[in-house]
Design a protein around this motif. Structure first.
Motif, PDB file in Angstrom:
ATOM      1  N   SER A 177     -35.409 -14.167 -40.551  1.00  0.00           N
ATOM      2  CA  SER A 177     -36.061 -13.661 -41.772  1.00  0.00           C
ATOM      3  C   SER A 177     -35.490 -14.326 -43.026  1.00  0.00           C
ATOM      4  O   SER A 177     -36.250 -14.662 -43.943  1.00  0.00           O
ATOM      5  CB  SER A 177     -35.944 -12.141 -41.847  1.00  0.00           C
ATOM      6  OG  SER A 177     -36.491 -11.562 -40.680  1.00  0.00           O
ATOM      7  N   PRO A 211     -28.256  -4.917 -29.440  1.00  0.00           N
ATOM      8  CA  PRO A 211     -29.074  -4.620 -30.635  1.00  0.00           C
ATOM      9  C   PRO A 211     -28.524  -5.310 -31.894  1.00  0.00           C
ATOM     10  O   PRO A 211     -29.294  -5.786 -32.733  1.00  0.00           O
ATOM     11  CB  PRO A 211     -28.993  -3.097 -30.754  1.00  0.00           C
ATOM     12  CG  PRO A 211     -28.659  -2.615 -29.378  1.00  0.00           C
ATOM     13  CD  PRO A 211     -27.745  -3.677 -28.822  1.00  0.00           C
ATOM     14  N   HIS A 242     -30.675  -8.104 -33.963  1.00  0.00           N
ATOM     15  CA  HIS A 242     -31.002  -7.939 -35.383  1.00  0.00           C
ATOM     16  C   HIS A 242     -30.244  -8.909 -36.277  1.00  0.00           C
ATOM     17  O   HIS A 242     -30.740  -9.271 -37.342  1.00  0.00           O
ATOM     18  CB  HIS A 242     -30.826  -6.466 -35.796  1.00  0.00           C
ATOM     19  CG  HIS A 242     -31.885  -5.587 -35.187  1.00  0.00           C
ATOM     20  ND1 HIS A 242     -31.754  -5.041 -33.937  1.00  0.00           N
ATOM     21  CD2 HIS A 242     -33.120  -5.229 -35.627  1.00  0.00           C
ATOM     22  CE1 HIS A 242     -32.862  -4.362 -33.648  1.00  0.00           C
ATOM     23  NE2 HIS A 242     -33.708  -4.470 -34.646  1.00  0.00           N
ATOM     24  N   VAL A 302     -31.523  -3.074 -46.582  1.00  0.00           N
ATOM     25  CA  VAL A 302     -32.397  -4.153 -46.092  1.00  0.00           C
ATOM     26  C   VAL A 302     -33.842  -3.869 -46.503  1.00  0.00           C
ATOM     27  O   VAL A 302     -34.560  -4.755 -47.000  1.00  0.00           O
ATOM     28  CB  VAL A 302     -32.280  -4.302 -44.551  1.00  0.00           C
ATOM     29  CG1 VAL A 302     -33.365  -5.212 -44.004  1.00  0.00           C
ATOM     30  CG2 VAL A 302     -30.910  -4.846 -44.164  1.00  0.00           C
TER      31      VAL A 302
HETATM   32  C1  HEM Z   1     -33.964  -2.560 -41.338  1.00  0.00           C
HETATM   33  C2  HEM Z   1     -34.773  -3.122 -40.446  1.00  0.00           C
HETATM   34  C3  HEM Z   1     -34.869  -2.701 -39.000  1.00  0.00           C
HETATM   35  C4  HEM Z   1     -34.508  -1.536 -38.389  1.00  0.00           C
HETATM   36  C5  HEM Z   1     -33.906  -0.278 -39.021  1.00  0.00           C
HETATM   37  C6  HEM Z   1     -34.814  -1.685 -36.965  1.00  0.00           C
HETATM   38  C7  HEM Z   1     -34.602  -0.707 -36.004  1.00  0.00           C
HETATM   39  C8  HEM Z   1     -34.785  -0.860 -34.658  1.00  0.00           C
HETATM   40  C9  HEM Z   1     -34.585   0.166 -33.653  1.00  0.00           C
HETATM   41  C10 HEM Z   1     -34.152   1.608 -33.946  1.00  0.00           C
HETATM   42  C11 HEM Z   1     -34.826  -0.399 -32.450  1.00  0.00           C
HETATM   43  C12 HEM Z   1     -34.743   0.293 -31.061  1.00  0.00           C
HETATM   44  C13 HEM Z   1     -33.352   0.079 -30.509  1.00  0.00           C
HETATM   45  C14 HEM Z   1     -33.148   0.717 -29.143  1.00  0.00           C
HETATM   46  O1  HEM Z   1     -34.066   1.311 -28.596  1.00  0.00           O
HETATM   47  O2  HEM Z   1     -32.022   0.607 -28.642  1.00  0.00           O
HETATM   48  C15 HEM Z   1     -35.188  -1.781 -32.668  1.00  0.00           C
HETATM   49  C16 HEM Z   1     -35.455  -2.694 -31.673  1.00  0.00           C
HETATM   50  C17 HEM Z   1     -35.887  -3.987 -31.898  1.00  0.00           C
HETATM   51  N1  HEM Z   1     -36.153  -4.560 -33.133  1.00  0.00           N
HETATM   52 FE1  HEM Z   1     -35.707  -3.759 -34.910  1.00  0.00          FE
HETATM   53  N2  HEM Z   1     -35.336  -2.925 -36.736  1.00  0.00           N
HETATM   54  C18 HEM Z   1     -35.395  -3.583 -37.953  1.00  0.00           C
HETATM   55  C19 HEM Z   1     -35.870  -4.856 -38.178  1.00  0.00           C
HETATM   56  C20 HEM Z   1     -36.358  -5.711 -37.202  1.00  0.00           C
HETATM   57  C21 HEM Z   1     -36.939  -7.012 -37.456  1.00  0.00           C
HETATM   58  C22 HEM Z   1     -37.150  -7.606 -38.860  1.00  0.00           C
HETATM   59  C23 HEM Z   1     -37.231  -7.551 -36.251  1.00  0.00           C
HETATM   60  C24 HEM Z   1     -37.854  -8.890 -35.932  1.00  0.00           C
HETATM   61  C25 HEM Z   1     -38.013  -9.893 -36.804  1.00  0.00           C
HETATM   62  C26 HEM Z   1     -36.834  -6.590 -35.231  1.00  0.00           C
HETATM   63  C27 HEM Z   1     -36.932  -6.777 -33.872  1.00  0.00           C
HETATM   64  C28 HEM Z   1     -36.563  -5.859 -32.924  1.00  0.00           C
HETATM   65  C29 HEM Z   1     -36.540  -6.150 -31.498  1.00  0.00           C
HETATM   66  C30 HEM Z   1     -36.900  -7.490 -30.853  1.00  0.00           C
HETATM   67  C31 HEM Z   1     -36.115  -4.977 -30.860  1.00  0.00           C
HETATM   68  C32 HEM Z   1     -35.855  -4.798 -29.347  1.00  0.00           C
HETATM   69  C33 HEM Z   1     -34.436  -5.267 -29.046  1.00  0.00           C
HETATM   70  C34 HEM Z   1     -33.368  -4.259 -29.436  1.00  0.00           C
HETATM   71  O3  HEM Z   1     -33.435  -3.089 -29.006  1.00  0.00           O
HETATM   72  O4  HEM Z   1     -32.431  -4.628 -30.180  1.00  0.00           O
HETATM   73  N3  HEM Z   1     -36.303  -5.487 -35.849  1.00  0.00           N
HETATM   74  N4  HEM Z   1     -35.162  -2.032 -34.025  1.00  0.00           N
END
Ligand code: HEM
Ligand code: HEM
Length: 123
Positions: free
Chosen positions: A48, A36, A40, A107
């Motif tokens: 971004s 994760p 990010h 952010v």
């Molecule tokens: C402050 C901004 C953000 C927060 C708080 C956030 C939070 C999260 C959370 C809670 C998950 C689920 C993690 C899990 O189930 O283990 C997630 C997954 C994901 N997010 Fe974000 N996100 C943010 C910004 C973004 C942005 C800007 C993108 C794309 C440009 C993005 C792409 C993804 C992707 C591809 C996943 C699936 C892969 C992973 O679990 O790491 N996120 N995000």
């Protein structure tokens, strides 16, 4: 290119380098638990930031004044707080969770400032 674009591309490049190093480290070690933070770091840090930098380069009138620089600082500080704490949280350090939350809010503030810039009347 406006100074704020230069700064966004500089931070984006550093985040990109760190992001792919983290990806390679996961691939080589076979331990993917930090994914994760890797995802990010690449998506918020590299992709971004590069989009912000490109926007300001294409709309130089929007790059003037204090708001774009404030947006750069707030957004980048948010990433610097959020990603390392998310990295340690992913590795099992549950105490990092509040810091991940604080970093995410910073952010969000950076993205809100960008929204203000985009919707402002200036050029
Ligand atoms: C402050 C901004 C953000 C927060 C708080 C956030 C939070 C999260 C959370 C809670 C998950 C689920 C993690 C899990 O189930 O283990 C997630 C997954 C994901 N997010 Fe974000 N996100 C943010 C910004 C973004 C942005 C800007 C993108 C794309 C440009 C993005 C792409 C993804 C992707 C591809 C996943 C699936 C892969 C992973 O679990 O790491 N996120 N995000
Ligand atoms: C040399 C470069 C890179 C390497 C070696 C690498 C390696 C990895 C590895 C090992 C994982 C964990 C896969 C899993 O366990 O599911 C992963 C996940 C991920 N990477 Fe990369 N990565 C690289 C570059 C990038 C870049 C440039 C981006 C985005 C611009 C990116 C976005 C992601 C995302 C979003 C995930 C989470 C996918 C999911 O939800 O399962 N990676 N990467």
């Amino acid at each position: 290119m406006p100074q704020v674009s230069q700064l966004f591309f500089k931070s984006a490049t550093v985040f990109f380098l760190l992001g792919i190093i983290m990806g390679l480290q996961m691939g080589i070690s076979g331990d993917h638990s930090a994914f994760p933070a890797h995802a990010h770091l690449n998506l918020l840090g590299w992709v971004s930031s590069a989009i912000f930098g490109t926007y300001y380069a294409l709309n130089p009138a929007k790059a003037t004044g204090r708001l774009p620089m404030l947006q750069f600082i707030v957004y980048t500080v948010g990433i610097v707080v959020m990603i390392p704490s998310l990295y340690f949280l992913s590795l099992g350090h549950a105490a990092m969770e509040p810091l991940v939350g604080i970093g995410s809010m910073i952010v969000l503030a950076g993205v809100l400032l960008f929204t203000v810039v985009v919707f402002s009347r200036q050029a």
